[in-house]
Design an enzyme around this catalytic site. Structure first.
Site, PDB file in Angstrom:
ATOM      1  N   ARG A 123     -52.466  49.759 -41.784  1.00 40.51           N
ATOM      2  CA  ARG A 123     -52.822  49.910 -43.201  1.00 40.51           C
ATOM      3  C   ARG A 123     -52.835  48.547 -43.882  1.00 40.51           C
ATOM      4  O   ARG A 123     -51.794  47.933 -44.082  1.00 40.51           O
ATOM      5  CB  ARG A 123     -51.819  50.825 -43.897  1.00 40.51           C
ATOM      6  CG  ARG A 123     -52.075  50.997 -45.386  1.00 40.51           C
ATOM      7  CD  ARG A 123     -53.324  51.766 -45.713  1.00 40.51           C
ATOM      8  NE  ARG A 123     -53.255  53.138 -45.253  1.00 40.51           N
ATOM      9  CZ  ARG A 123     -54.323  53.941 -45.148  1.00 40.51           C
ATOM     10  NH1 ARG A 123     -55.533  53.498 -45.472  1.00 40.51           N
ATOM     11  NH2 ARG A 123     -54.192  55.176 -44.704  1.00 40.51           N
TER      12      ARG A 123
ATOM     13  N   ARG B 149     -60.974  50.963 -34.829  1.00 39.56           N
ATOM     14  CA  ARG B 149     -59.712  50.494 -35.417  1.00 39.56           C
ATOM     15  C   ARG B 149     -58.484  51.060 -34.706  1.00 39.56           C
ATOM     16  O   ARG B 149     -57.360  50.645 -34.989  1.00 39.56           O
ATOM     17  CB  ARG B 149     -59.651  50.788 -36.920  1.00 39.56           C
ATOM     18  CG  ARG B 149     -59.529  52.249 -37.279  1.00 39.56           C
ATOM     19  CD  ARG B 149     -59.344  52.435 -38.778  1.00 39.56           C
ATOM     20  NE  ARG B 149     -59.194  53.841 -39.121  1.00 39.56           N
ATOM     21  CZ  ARG B 149     -58.779  54.278 -40.300  1.00 39.56           C
ATOM     22  NH1 ARG B 149     -58.475  53.431 -41.257  1.00 39.56           N
ATOM     23  NH2 ARG B 149     -58.672  55.572 -40.541  1.00 39.56           N
TER      24      ARG B 149
ATOM     25  N   HIS C 221     -63.572  46.986 -43.783  1.00 45.05           N
ATOM     26  CA  HIS C 221     -62.844  47.698 -44.855  1.00 45.05           C
ATOM     27  C   HIS C 221     -61.684  46.820 -45.356  1.00 45.05           C
ATOM     28  O   HIS C 221     -60.514  47.214 -45.292  1.00 45.05           O
ATOM     29  CB  HIS C 221     -62.322  49.008 -44.253  1.00 45.05           C
ATOM     30  CG  HIS C 221     -61.834  50.042 -45.213  1.00 45.05           C
ATOM     31  ND1 HIS C 221     -60.898  49.797 -46.197  1.00 45.05           N
ATOM     32  CD2 HIS C 221     -62.147  51.359 -45.327  1.00 45.05           C
ATOM     33  CE1 HIS C 221     -60.657  50.911 -46.861  1.00 45.05           C
ATOM     34  NE2 HIS C 221     -61.402  51.875 -46.353  1.00 45.05           N
TER      35      HIS C 221
ATOM     36  N   GLU D  90     -65.922  46.744 -49.475  1.00 47.77           N
ATOM     37  CA  GLU D  90     -66.280  46.895 -48.069  1.00 47.77           C
ATOM     38  C   GLU D  90     -67.771  46.647 -47.835  1.00 47.77           C
ATOM     39  O   GLU D  90     -68.605  47.164 -48.576  1.00 47.77           O
ATOM     40  CB  GLU D  90     -65.908  48.311 -47.614  1.00 47.77           C
ATOM     41  CG  GLU D  90     -64.474  48.677 -47.986  1.00 47.77           C
ATOM     42  CD  GLU D  90     -64.205  50.174 -47.921  1.00 47.77           C
ATOM     43  OE1 GLU D  90     -64.821  50.858 -47.090  1.00 47.77           O
ATOM     44  OE2 GLU D  90     -63.371  50.652 -48.720  1.00 47.77           O
TER      45      GLU D  90
HETATM   46  O1  TA6 Z   1     -63.440  53.364 -47.911  1.00 47.63           O
HETATM   47  C1  TA6 Z   1     -62.888  54.304 -48.740  1.00 47.63           C
HETATM   48  C2  TA6 Z   1     -62.155  55.335 -47.931  1.00 47.63           C
HETATM   49  O2  TA6 Z   1     -63.023  55.984 -47.062  1.00 47.63           O
HETATM   50  C3  TA6 Z   1     -61.451  56.285 -48.907  1.00 47.63           C
HETATM   51  O3  TA6 Z   1     -62.066  57.526 -49.012  1.00 47.63           O
HETATM   52  C4  TA6 Z   1     -60.007  56.307 -48.476  1.00 47.63           C
HETATM   53  O4  TA6 Z   1     -59.600  57.458 -47.879  1.00 47.63           O
HETATM   54  C5  TA6 Z   1     -59.895  55.051 -47.643  1.00 47.63           C
HETATM   55  O5  TA6 Z   1     -61.149  54.731 -47.130  1.00 47.63           O
HETATM   56  C6  TA6 Z   1     -58.831  54.959 -46.586  1.00 47.63           C
HETATM   57  O6  TA6 Z   1     -59.118  55.712 -45.458  1.00 47.63           O
HETATM   58  P1  TA6 Z   1     -58.067  55.847 -44.310  1.00 47.63           P
HETATM   59  O7  TA6 Z   1     -58.720  56.665 -43.237  1.00 47.63           O
HETATM   60  O8  TA6 Z   1     -57.770  54.443 -43.814  1.00 47.63           O
HETATM   61  O9  TA6 Z   1     -56.857  56.491 -44.887  1.00 47.63           O
END
Ligand code: TA6
Length: 295
Positions: A75, A98, A168, A270
């Site tokens: 994260r 990932r 991301h 992103e």
């Molecule tokens: O990029 C935005 C997103 O898709 C959100 O909807 C949010 O859930 C975030 O990414 C994080 O996703 P993750 O799967 O890492 O919890």
């Protein structure tokens, strides 16, 4: 902690990369350019968890509550999203890249910095979830005030395939209430935060008070993330869209790998291709890049 010095092309040049055992006993490459610019990259996900420009400060957010475990996403930092963005298909959220272990290929000094190359190929496990043969290469280049992250995907199979992809990045901000993002005015966007409606962005300057979870389609090459005393120029090539994610307090609180008030500390901008998926015929290659410059 095991430290192993690795591939340096010129013996007169000080080592620019060290493979260490990082959090959760996962292998991590520490890359340093001659001017002092630094990055840390986990082989798990080829995941950049730290980037410090030369003479500067940390520009990426990494959650203190992040897990570092095979099969689980880290994260923060810069997750590599491939071959599925989010929950738009049957794969795990944001795809396979990932949560897979990448191979470290080499690190090289460059005239203006240093670069490290990582590679991922399909495995029996990946083909079970996504039945395609592929090769992915991630190159991280640092130096001065910049980092360039490049993803190259090759179709190594006999059939065409389609995918969506993104970088991301979680950008560290000192105070989200002071941060603003410029450069997306006039674009059509899909807003997942308010029930999945499509809208047109009225303002060229976005600020963050309530949840933002938007895909801006056909986004320009450059956006700019500003704060009171620093600035990040965010550029992309190869990716068509830009996603902006700010979870705010409500969406942050239930996430076990974020601290409850971490929503104040990061913003994700992103580089993505999701509006129109990329299709590669056998042997074809696609490349997308995101470049960050810190001021
Ligand atoms: O990029 C935005 C997103 O898709 C959100 O909807 C949010 O859930 C975030 O990414 C994080 O996703 P993750 O799967 O890492 O919890």
């Amino acid at each position: 902690m095991v430290e192993q010095k690795i591939k340096v092309t010129d013996p007169d040049i000080k080592p620019i990369s060290i493979l260490r055992t990082g959090s959760g006993s996962l292998p991590r490459l520490d890359l340093t350019a001659h001017d002092g610019a630094r990055a840390e990259i986990y082989l798990h996900g080829a995941h950049i968890t730290s980037w410090i420009p030369a003479g500067g400060e940390e520009r990426l957010f990494l959650s203190q509550a992040s897990q570092f475990r095979p099969g689980t996403p880290i994260r923060g930092g810069v997750p590599v999203v491939f071959p599925q963005f989010g929950t738009s298909g049957p794969l795990p959220p944001h795809g396979l890249a990932r949560i897979m272990p990448w191979e470290f290929v080499n690190a090289q000094p460059r005239e203006d910095g240093a670069a490290a190359l990582f590679r991922l190929r399909d495995t029996a496990e990946s083909r079970r979830l996504w039945p395609h043969a592929f090769r992915a290469a991630l190159t991280v280049t640092i130096g001065g005030s910049r980092i360039e992250i490049s993803l190259e995907v090759t179709n190594t199979g006999a059939e065409p395939f389609s995918f969506t992809a993104a970088f991301h990045p979680y950008f560290s901000v000192s105070d989200i209430s002071q941060a603003y993002l410029e450069g997306l005015g006039g674009l059509r966007y899909h807003d997942a935060a308010i029930g999945g409606v499509d809208r047109v962005e009225e303002s060229d300057l976005i600020t963050f008070s309530a949840e933002v979870n938007r895909v801006y389609f056909a986004a320009p090459t450059e956006t700019r993330l500003g704060e009171a005393n620093r600035f990040l120029k965010i550029s992309k090539t190869g990716f068509t869209d830009t996603v902006v994610w700010y979870p705010a307090a409500e969406k942050c609180a239930p996430m076990a790998d974020l601290e409850p008030d971490d929503f104040r500390r990061f913003i994700c901008v992103e580089a993505a291709t999701l509006g129109v998926p990329i299709t590669l015929t056998p042997g074809e290659i696609w490349e997308g890049k995101q470049t960050l410059a810190s001021y």
